[in-house]
Motif scaffolding. Structure first.
Motif, mmCIF file in Angstrom:
data_model
loop_
_atom_site.group_PDB
_atom_site.id
_atom_site.type_symbol
_atom_site.label_atom_id
_atom_site.label_comp_id
_atom_site.label_asym_id
_atom_site.label_seq_id
_atom_site.Cartn_x
_atom_site.Cartn_y
_atom_site.Cartn_z
ATOM 1 N N ALA A 239 0.854 -1.195 0.000
ATOM 2 C CA ALA A 239 0.000 0.000 0.000
ATOM 3 C C ALA A 239 0.888 1.244 0.000
ATOM 4 O O ALA A 239 1.784 1.376 0.840
ATOM 5 C CB ALA A 239 -0.900 0.001 1.242
ATOM 6 N N GLU B 196 13.537 -3.858 -4.939
ATOM 7 C CA GLU B 196 12.545 -2.878 -5.409
ATOM 8 C C GLU B 196 13.176 -2.040 -6.513
ATOM 9 O O GLU B 196 14.393 -1.946 -6.603
ATOM 10 C CB GLU B 196 12.028 -2.006 -4.247
ATOM 11 C CG GLU B 196 13.108 -1.242 -3.503
ATOM 12 C CD GLU B 196 12.576 -0.234 -2.473
ATOM 13 O OE1 GLU B 196 11.568 -0.506 -1.807
ATOM 14 O OE2 GLU B 196 13.209 0.828 -2.335
ATOM 15 N N MET C 297 17.790 0.015 -9.631
ATOM 16 C CA MET C 297 17.418 0.735 -10.846
ATOM 17 C C MET C 297 18.570 0.834 -11.840
ATOM 18 O O MET C 297 18.365 0.812 -13.044
ATOM 19 C CB MET C 297 16.912 2.140 -10.502
ATOM 20 C CG MET C 297 15.498 2.171 -9.993
ATOM 21 S SD MET C 297 15.077 3.726 -9.169
ATOM 22 C CE MET C 297 15.358 4.900 -10.483
#
Ligand code: C2E
Ligand code: MG
Ligand code: MG
Ligand code: MG
Length: 291
Positions: A60, A236, A207
């Motif tokens: 969330a 992530e 990334m």
């Protein structure tokens, strides 16, 4: 030898020095109003098991739909909410809303788990653990279907107290995750003794890993480090297929990022869960090749 200390820079303007600026005071009062006026929304971003292609949970992520400012991201207002004591009420709202949403998905046949970010000050609220228990009971969601994502900073402030709270949460049965590994003050001493289930490598390393050799090396080292502690590791910020394949190659357990899915409005989640996905095709073609 002393030259260094005499060269301390003169006062430089920083936004932090301006803590009582008119803009900031307006932001604080608008945030209070926004809570009462239900101006916050949650989006949900899947975490996907790299081995099985299964969605392990939906994180969330809060957004503020301010009538004047438009959609405001959490990096703008969460730090302010933490500083002015609004974060506990905000976290309470996030827990209630995401668990209610989790129940609604369950009623539609999707037994997904949700993950909620917990700010460092919230972990030190005396009634936090009771609050988590109450929200789980109200929504009728078993504790193992809730993951709490906590940054290392939460532990460093008062390690003894934080450890007790984490053990209480663990005893309640919720899953615990350390967020943003590598981004803050890391302490291997604490990481080793924390009663957690998973660790998330900060997106700043992930990334860039398909372009920057150092980032690739850092992610490899962090994956191994987390596995040495016998914890699951999540990357992530997975933005392309190459990164996914590389993470698979080095044994990372779970991935999250724009390549898999952007954060989704709740009504889009069931459709996304049921849709075909690129990563499933990749896993299938790989299995086919091995046969
Ligand atoms: P986080 O928990 O580390 O969440 C990851 C952030 O990275 C999210 O930003 C997400 O949208 C973004 N992200 C995910 N995949 C990618 C990717 O592939 N590339 C790039 N460039 N970014 C990606 P977001 O939603 O802006 O949230 C920022 C931070 O705000 C979160 O970092 C978390 O620390 C905090 N936050 C968000 N929601 C909440 C909340 O409900 N409560 C609290 N206390 N903090 C929250
Ligand atoms: Mg997080
Ligand atoms: Mg993170
Ligand atoms: Mg972060």
């Amino acid at each position: 030898y002393y030259a260094k200390s005499t060269r301390t820079p003169a006062q430089v303007y920083t936004p932090r020095a301006d803590v009582n600026s008119a803009a900031r005071l307006a932001l604080v009062s608008d945030l209070r109003w926004a809570l009462l006026n239900e101006e916050f929304r949650l989006q949900y971003q899947p975490k996907v098991s790299i081995v099985e292609g299964r969605v392990t949970s939906l994180e969330a992520l809060i957004r503020w739909h301010d009538p004047v400012r438009g959609v405001v991201g959490p990096d703008t207002f969460i730090p302010v909410a933490e500083q002015v004591g609004l974060i506990s009420d905000l976290t309470d709202w996030v827990l209630a809303t995401s668990l209610r949403q989790c129940r609604a998905w369950q009623d539609q046949g999707s037994y997904v788990s949700v993950a909620v970010n917990v700010s460092p000050p919230t972990l030190h609220d005396t009634d936090f653990v009771q609050g988590v228990r109450r929200h789980l009971e109200l929504a009728g969601i078993p504790p193992h279907r809730l993951t709490l994502e906590i940054t290392e900073g939460a532990v460093m402030r008062d390690p003894a107290h934080a450890l007790r709270v984490l053990h209480d949460l663990r005893a309640l049965g919720v899953r615990l995750s350390i967020d943003d590994l590598g981004a803050g003050q890391s302490s291997l001493t604490y990481l080793r003794q924390l009663p957690v289930d998973e660790v998330k490598i900060d997106k700043s390393f992930v990334m860039g890993m398909s372009e920057v050799a150092d980032d690739d090396a850092i992610v490899c080292a962090l994956v191994n480090l987390v596995h040495t502690l016998r914890l699951a590791v999540v990357a992530e910020g997975v933005e392309d297929e190459r990164t996914w394949q590389r993470l698979r190659q080095i044994g990372c357990d779970t991935a999250q990022g724009y390549w898999l899915s952007r954060p989704l409005d709740p009504e889009l989640v069931p459709g996304w869960l049921g849709a075909p996905h690129r990563y499933i095709d990749l896993l299938a073609s790989e299995r086919g090749r091995r046969r």
